[in-house]
Design a protein around this motif. Structure first.
Motif, PDB file in Angstrom:
ATOM      1  N   TYR A   1     127.643   3.400  84.484  1.00 19.47           N
ATOM      2  CA  TYR A   1     127.571   4.678  85.173  1.00 19.47           C
ATOM      3  C   TYR A   1     128.854   5.077  85.876  1.00 19.47           C
ATOM      4  O   TYR A   1     129.175   6.248  86.004  1.00 19.47           O
ATOM      5  CB  TYR A   1     126.465   4.639  86.239  1.00 19.47           C
ATOM      6  N   ARG A   2     129.588   4.106  86.394  1.00 21.36           N
ATOM      7  CA  ARG A   2     130.667   4.454  87.313  1.00 21.36           C
ATOM      8  C   ARG A   2     131.882   3.573  87.106  1.00 21.36           C
ATOM      9  O   ARG A   2     131.812   2.524  86.478  1.00 21.36           O
ATOM     10  CB  ARG A   2     130.182   4.322  88.758  1.00 21.36           C
ATOM     11  N   GLY A   3     133.019   4.055  87.708  1.00 25.06           N
ATOM     12  CA  GLY A   3     134.252   3.296  87.647  1.00 25.06           C
ATOM     13  C   GLY A   3     135.123   3.716  86.473  1.00 25.06           C
ATOM     14  O   GLY A   3     134.694   4.415  85.546  1.00 25.06           O
ATOM     15  N   ASN A   4     136.376   3.280  86.508  1.00 22.95           N
ATOM     16  CA  ASN A   4     137.265   3.582  85.386  1.00 22.95           C
ATOM     17  C   ASN A   4     136.956   2.663  84.211  1.00 22.95           C
ATOM     18  O   ASN A   4     136.097   1.797  84.283  1.00 22.95           O
ATOM     19  CB  ASN A   4     138.738   3.461  85.824  1.00 22.95           C
ATOM     20  N   MET A   5     137.672   2.888  83.130  1.00 22.14           N
ATOM     21  CA  MET A   5     137.420   2.133  81.897  1.00 22.14           C
ATOM     22  C   MET A   5     137.515   0.626  82.124  1.00 22.14           C
ATOM     23  O   MET A   5     136.664  -0.144  81.667  1.00 22.14           O
ATOM     24  CB  MET A   5     138.466   2.560  80.856  1.00 22.14           C
ATOM     25  N   LYS A   6     138.531   0.192  82.864  1.00 19.80           N
ATOM     26  CA  LYS A   6     138.737  -1.237  83.091  1.00 19.80           C
ATOM     27  C   LYS A   6     137.560  -1.851  83.841  1.00 19.80           C
ATOM     28  O   LYS A   6     137.058  -2.930  83.477  1.00 19.80           O
ATOM     29  CB  LYS A   6     140.040  -1.459  83.863  1.00 19.80           C
ATOM     30  N   LYS A   7     137.101  -1.184  84.894  1.00 20.48           N
ATOM     31  CA  LYS A   7     135.990  -1.720  85.686  1.00 20.48           C
ATOM     32  C   LYS A   7     134.695  -1.748  84.880  1.00 20.48           C
ATOM     33  O   LYS A   7     133.905  -2.685  84.982  1.00 20.48           O
ATOM     34  CB  LYS A   7     135.808  -0.884  86.953  1.00 20.48           C
ATOM     35  N   ARG A   8     134.490  -0.699  84.087  1.00 20.92           N
ATOM     36  CA  ARG A   8     133.254  -0.671  83.291  1.00 20.92           C
ATOM     37  C   ARG A   8     133.246  -1.774  82.232  1.00 20.92           C
ATOM     38  O   ARG A   8     132.224  -2.396  81.988  1.00 20.92           O
ATOM     39  CB  ARG A   8     133.092   0.698  82.631  1.00 20.92           C
ATOM     40  N   LEU A   9     134.396  -2.018  81.621  1.00 16.80           N
ATOM     41  CA  LEU A   9     134.476  -3.123  80.650  1.00 16.80           C
ATOM     42  C   LEU A   9     134.267  -4.470  81.332  1.00 16.80           C
ATOM     43  O   LEU A   9     133.625  -5.371  80.778  1.00 16.80           O
ATOM     44  CB  LEU A   9     135.832  -3.099  79.944  1.00 16.80           C
ATOM     45  N   ALA A  10     134.806  -4.617  82.535  1.00 23.59           N
ATOM     46  CA  ALA A  10     134.623  -5.880  83.267  1.00 23.59           C
ATOM     47  C   ALA A  10     133.144  -6.112  83.576  1.00 23.59           C
ATOM     48  O   ALA A  10     132.642  -7.236  83.442  1.00 23.59           O
ATOM     49  CB  ALA A  10     135.438  -5.842  84.561  1.00 23.59           C
ATOM     50  N   ARG A  11     132.452  -5.035  83.978  1.00 29.91           N
ATOM     51  CA  ARG A  11     131.023  -5.185  84.261  1.00 29.91           C
ATOM     52  C   ARG A  11     130.241  -5.507  82.985  1.00 29.91           C
ATOM     53  O   ARG A  11     129.279  -6.267  83.008  1.00 29.91           O
ATOM     54  CB  ARG A  11     130.491  -3.925  84.926  1.00 29.91           C
ATOM     55  N   ALA A  12     130.645  -4.907  81.876  1.00 28.55           N
ATOM     56  CA  ALA A  12     129.990  -5.198  80.596  1.00 28.55           C
ATOM     57  C   ALA A  12     130.154  -6.668  80.237  1.00 28.55           C
ATOM     58  O   ALA A  12     129.213  -7.338  79.785  1.00 28.55           O
ATOM     59  CB  ALA A  12     130.560  -4.310  79.496  1.00 28.55           C
ATOM     60  N   ASN A  13     131.361  -7.203  80.453  1.00 28.99           N
ATOM     61  CA  ASN A  13     131.611  -8.629  80.190  1.00 28.99           C
ATOM     62  C   ASN A  13     130.748  -9.504  81.088  1.00 28.99           C
ATOM     63  O   ASN A  13     130.131 -10.474  80.639  1.00 28.99           O
ATOM     64  CB  ASN A  13     133.093  -8.953  80.424  1.00 28.99           C
ATOM     65  N   THR A  14     130.707  -9.171  82.368  1.00 31.43           N
ATOM     66  CA  THR A  14     129.944  -9.967  83.338  1.00 31.43           C
ATOM     67  C   THR A  14     128.454  -9.942  83.032  1.00 31.43           C
ATOM     68  O   THR A  14     127.752 -10.929  83.251  1.00 31.43           O
ATOM     69  CB  THR A  14     130.185  -9.434  84.768  1.00 31.43           C
ATOM     70  N   SER A  15     127.965  -8.828  82.506  1.00 35.34           N
ATOM     71  CA  SER A  15     126.526  -8.695  82.242  1.00 35.34           C
ATOM     72  C   SER A  15     126.039  -9.580  81.099  1.00 35.34           C
ATOM     73  O   SER A  15     124.850  -9.797  80.943  1.00 35.34           O
ATOM     74  CB  SER A  15     126.190  -7.229  81.920  1.00 35.34           C
TER      75      SER A  15
END
Length: 412
Positions: free
Chosen positions: A356-370
């Motif tokens: 939902y939120r954050g720039n591309m880098k943060k969203r990819l990091a959250r995807a990895n963490t999930s």
């Protein structure tokens, strides 16, 4: 302002702790189906007399541990401390006698007001399995086999021992009780205070006392085998032979008892040394006199209950639930299209999250963490080409895929 705290002994679970309980219930449900036990639901609240009659008014559960209160109509009601009494009440009041012999199973919350400790809470969760209306020893074998196969399904059978005893028929029990009373009266002064009280109300309970004084005296108490009738001995022999045939390992524990008079024949516990003092994970027995105590006709029955929390503590941690793909929309157009894509993937049976939120880098990091396997990146340039970028989060490989073929690309 101080945050509101939970009621003592109640727990809120997230992540692995909740997943462990869910894994136990899922295994129980699989085995239940294999054994033909029907799913049943009974109320969380019953009239207090249901438990007072079934558990026994002189027991600690009824006298000290039940959550009982008067409702607005002045009726005494109780949060269930266990399932068997409510199931037996329903068997009578809902007309379930027509289905006898009835095999039922359920799970859910139960409540007891006691000191919280490892594996024991004031709101806890139980599994429950019952066979009602079957007097044959084969029913005992089936209920025990169900319990053993559940432990196998959970991968913990090697660390658990089935301890088994017979309480005999009413004639056996009366003779044994008389012999025990005579024996313990001769040692009254050496017994603990609790056991001196039990001597008058419930002498069999002295045999399972944890007090060292009581244990020493009980070691030489009269054994039930000295008083078994031929019929009771034959019943127990049939149960043990059936367990051997079903390859369910067991050992005799002649000190395993149930204090209330409605218990008959088989008593059992699956025990482990992996949980400290709280070592029983499944417990039950035959309770041929319980439905009579609730005002019904003579109805033979056998069943068990198991603590979900205790079983959950023993199993391997289940794999965390993760999405297969995390959709990362970048921009207003992509946000709208992402909702269509996410809904479509979920309808195709593909677990999907959306960033939902954050720039591309943060969203990819959250995807990895999930723990997602793929990230699906969607921006204005991709939309103009009718594509999305599918990135393998393990390898870093990324490629364009048609918006109409995303599900196929993920499956491949």
């Amino acid at each position: 302002m101080t945050p509101v705290q939970p009621v003592r002994g109640m727990q809120s679970l997230l992540g692995e702790d909740a997943d462990r309980l869910a894994a136990v219930v899922a295994a129980f449900d699989r085995v239940r189906r294999l054994y033909g036990f029907r799913r049943v639901e009974v109320p969380t609240v019953e009239q207090t007399q249901v438990f007072a009659r079934s558990i026994g008014e002189t027991t600690d559960v009824v006298s000290k541990e039940m959550y009982s209160f008067e409702d607005r109509g002045g009726e005494s009601i109780t949060l269930r401390p266990e399932f068997t009494a409510g199931i037996c009440r329903a068997y009578l009041s809902e007309g379930w006698q027509q289905y006898a012999p009835l095999k039922v199973a359920t799970h859910g919350s139960a409540f007891r007001y006691e000191r919280p400790q490892k594996g024991r809470f004031r709101e806890f969760h139980q599994l429950d399995a019952e066979i009602i209306g079957a007097a044959e020893p084969q029913a005992d074998v089936e209920i025990l086999s169900f319990g053993y196969q559940l432990l196998q399904e959970l991968g913990i059978a090697e660390g658990v021992t089935l301890e088994l005893n017979t309480l005999g028929d009413p004639e056996t029990r009366d003779a044994w009780r008389t012999a025990l009373v005579d024996y313990f009266k001769a040692h009254r002064g050496e017994l603990s205070e609790d056991s001196q009280t039990r001597l008058e109300r419930n002498p069999l309970r002295i045999l399972d006392s944890k007090d060292a004084r009581d244990k020493a005296i009980s070691a030489d108490a009269p054994a039930i085998d000295e008083h078994l009738t031929g019929e009771a001995a034959d019943f127990f022999a049939a149960v043990t032979a059936g367990l051997d045939a079903a390859r369910v390992p067991w050992k005799r524990n002649a000190g395993l008892v149930r204090g209330l008079d409605y218990y008959r024949h088989t008593a059992f516990e699956f025990v482990t040394d992996r949980l400290g003092a709280q070592g029983t994970v499944i417990a039950g027995g035959r309770y041929d006199g319980l439905i009579e105590a609730l005002g019904g006709p003579h109805t033979p029955a056998v069943g068990w209950a198991a603590g979900i929390e205790r079983l959950g503590m023993m199993i391997d941690a289940p794999p965390a639930e993760t999405a297969s793909v995390a959709v990362i929309p970048l921009g207003e157009r992509a946000d709208a299209e992402a909702q269509r894509i996410v809904a479509g993937l979920r309808r195709e049976g593909i677990a999907t999250e959306i960033g939902y939120r954050g720039n591309m880098k943060k969203r990819l990091a959250r995807a990895n963490t999930s723990g997602a396997k793929y990230a699906l990146i969607l921006g204005d340039d991709e939309l103009d080409r009718g594509q999305a970028q599918l990135k393998n989060l393990s390898t870093g490989e990324q490629r364009g895929v048609s918006l109409d073929l995303i599900a196929d690309a993920i499956r491949q």
